[in-house]
Write a protein that holds these residues in place. Structure first.
Motif, PDB file in Angstrom:
ATOM      1  N   UNK A   1       0.841  -1.424   0.161  1.00  0.00           N
ATOM      2  CA  UNK A   1      -0.234  -0.128   0.220  1.00  0.00           C
ATOM      3  C   UNK A   1       0.572   1.505   0.495  1.00  0.00           C
ATOM      4  N   UNK A   2       0.401   2.567  -0.756  1.00  0.00           N
ATOM      5  CA  UNK A   2       0.654   3.414  -0.759  1.00  0.00           C
ATOM      6  C   UNK A   2       0.071   4.705  -0.196  1.00  0.00           C
ATOM      7  N   UNK A   3      -1.086   4.296   0.692  1.00  0.00           N
ATOM      8  CA  UNK A   3      -1.855   5.080   1.214  1.00  0.00           C
ATOM      9  C   UNK A   3      -2.527   3.973   2.153  1.00  0.00           C
ATOM     10  N   UNK A   4      -2.843   5.539   3.461  1.00  0.00           N
ATOM     11  CA  UNK A   4      -3.688   4.874   3.705  1.00  0.00           C
ATOM     12  C   UNK A   4      -4.981   6.022   4.622  1.00  0.00           C
ATOM     13  N   UNK A   5      -6.685   5.129   4.333  1.00  0.00           N
ATOM     14  CA  UNK A   5      -7.710   5.939   4.796  1.00  0.00           C
ATOM     15  C   UNK A   5      -7.655   5.812   6.085  1.00  0.00           C
ATOM     16  N   UNK A   6      -8.559   6.630   7.184  1.00  0.00           N
ATOM     17  CA  UNK A   6      -8.226   6.198   8.528  1.00  0.00           C
ATOM     18  C   UNK A   6      -9.387   7.160   8.871  1.00  0.00           C
ATOM     19  N   UNK A   7     -10.331   6.655   9.660  1.00  0.00           N
ATOM     20  CA  UNK A   7     -11.311   6.901  10.440  1.00  0.00           C
ATOM     21  C   UNK A   7     -11.282   6.891  12.011  1.00  0.00           C
ATOM     22  N   UNK A   8     -11.561   8.070  12.445  1.00  0.00           N
ATOM     23  CA  UNK A   8     -11.332   8.325  14.147  1.00  0.00           C
ATOM     24  C   UNK A   8     -12.581   8.430  14.664  1.00  0.00           C
ATOM     25  N   UNK A   9     -12.861   8.091  15.451  1.00  0.00           N
ATOM     26  CA  UNK A   9     -14.400   8.592  16.572  1.00  0.00           C
ATOM     27  C   UNK A   9     -13.833   9.406  18.204  1.00  0.00           C
ATOM     28  N   UNK A  10     -14.977  10.473  18.030  1.00  0.00           N
ATOM     29  CA  UNK A  10     -14.024  11.096  19.897  1.00  0.00           C
ATOM     30  C   UNK A  10     -14.598  10.240  20.512  1.00  0.00           C
ATOM     31  N   UNK A  11     -13.873   9.879  21.325  1.00  0.00           N
ATOM     32  CA  UNK A  11     -14.267   9.329  23.085  1.00  0.00           C
ATOM     33  C   UNK A  11     -15.108   7.665  22.508  1.00  0.00           C
ATOM     34  N   UNK A  12     -14.253   7.470  21.232  1.00  0.00           N
ATOM     35  CA  UNK A  12     -15.057   5.901  21.269  1.00  0.00           C
ATOM     36  C   UNK A  12     -13.682   5.049  21.748  1.00  0.00           C
ATOM     37  N   UNK A  13     -15.385   3.611  21.525  1.00  0.00           N
ATOM     38  CA  UNK A  13     -14.159   2.356  22.334  1.00  0.00           C
ATOM     39  C   UNK A  13     -13.551   1.982  21.323  1.00  0.00           C
ATOM     40  N   UNK A  14     -12.643   0.956  21.558  1.00  0.00           N
ATOM     41  CA  UNK A  14     -11.047   0.633  21.140  1.00  0.00           C
ATOM     42  C   UNK A  14     -12.254  -0.262  19.606  1.00  0.00           C
ATOM     43  N   UNK A  15     -12.320  -0.342  19.224  1.00  0.00           N
ATOM     44  CA  UNK A  15     -12.489  -1.527  17.904  1.00  0.00           C
ATOM     45  C   UNK A  15     -12.903  -1.139  17.184  1.00  0.00           C
ATOM     46  N   UNK A  16     -10.883  -0.979  16.327  1.00  0.00           N
ATOM     47  CA  UNK A  16     -10.708  -0.880  14.884  1.00  0.00           C
ATOM     48  C   UNK A  16     -10.605  -2.226  13.663  1.00  0.00           C
ATOM     49  N   UNK A  17     -11.577  -1.839  13.037  1.00  0.00           N
ATOM     50  CA  UNK A  17     -11.626  -2.708  11.832  1.00  0.00           C
ATOM     51  C   UNK A  17     -10.790  -2.773  10.331  1.00  0.00           C
ATOM     52  N   UNK A  18     -10.510  -3.507   9.641  1.00  0.00           N
ATOM     53  CA  UNK A  18     -10.040  -3.217   8.418  1.00  0.00           C
ATOM     54  C   UNK A  18     -10.277  -3.203   7.320  1.00  0.00           C
ATOM     55  N   UNK A  19     -10.931  -2.440   6.154  1.00  0.00           N
ATOM     56  CA  UNK A  19     -11.676  -2.338   4.852  1.00  0.00           C
ATOM     57  C   UNK A  19     -10.878  -3.212   4.170  1.00  0.00           C
TER      58      UNK A  19
END
Length: 252
Positions: free
Chosen positions: A201-219
């Protein structure tokens, strides 16, 4: 609208809007297009480091948006963005701010925005040879702001449970996740962008949630090219084109 020397008007991919670009300056690339496709805008939206306004123009017709602010520190580039907004008669929906994003807390209240996007400079200061052209340098290198500045300001501006969307380079992923967590923005989704299947990969797209609980998923990864060098079906979809009407070139 009268164009200046070296300026041109392009159609914003996937929309009916127009954008003014200067051929001598840093123009938008795939990262901005991919980020605007990845983001899910709503309500009050802020784009940090908006450049010529490509991301606000791409986001506007998606979701229930009240207004989008685009912040750009470079006066000439911010002026291009403002003229593009005027060209499309979108002054009521998109506001271009010529200022340093680090000063935003002095102009907006805390927890004001529902969504923040950013296509920031990728290179650490001193991490690579700096382009002598100031426009290119500021766009690519952490000269006027760095990753922590962007995420710190995002934390201030975002409402609780507000979302942050960013495009960056894979080699900065550890820095990104570490800094997001420092400022209470929990990484929730990552999507890698690969030139071809089997390529790194040469780029990453990342979504974050303010105050969110840990639960990282990969598209599933976004693949740009087929093995024969043609664009994948998803790229045509992102750019709002079909194979029969594909007179576009990806600008890296």
């Amino acid at each position: 609208m009268k164009l200046h020397e070296c300026e041109r008007i392009d159609i914003v991919p996937g929309t009916n809007y127009k954008i003014i670009q200067n051929r001598k300056n840093f123009s938008y690339g795939t990262d901005a297009i991919f980020l605007s496709n990845f983001a899910k805008p709503k309500g009050m939206v802020m784009d940090l480091g908006t450049g010529t306004g490509i991301i606000p123009l791409r986001l506007l017709d998606r979701g229930n948006i009240e207004v989008i602010y685009g912040v750009e520190i470079q006066k000439q580039v911010a002026n291009l963005a403002l003229r593009s907004i005027e060209l499309n008669n979108l002054q009521d929906k998109i506001k271009i701010l010529h200022m340093n994003l680090k000063d935003l807390p002095n102009h907006f209240g805390k927890c004001t925005f529902d969504v923040i996007t950013s296509n920031p400079p990728y290179m650490k200061a001193g991490g690579a040879i700096v382009n002598p052209e100031e426009n290119y340098a500021i766009s690519r290198h952490e000269i006027t702001c760095n990753l922590e500045d962007i995420i710190r300001v995002t934390n201030y501006l975002l409402k609780q449970q507000g979302k942050f969307y960013m495009v960056h380079r894979p080699d900065r992923l550890v820095d990104i996740i570490y800094t997001m967590r420092q400022y209470n923005i929990e990484p929730k989704m990552i999507r890698f962008v690969q030139p071809k299947i089997g390529k790194k990969p040469n780029l990453i797209l990342i979504e974050g949630l303010k105050g969110g609980k840990p639960d990282l998923k990969f598209h599933d990864p976004l693949i740009v090219y087929n093995d024969d060098g043609s664009y994948t079906d998803e790229i045509y979809e992102i750019y709002g084109m079909t194979k029969q009407n594909s007179q576009f070139t990806i600008h890296n």
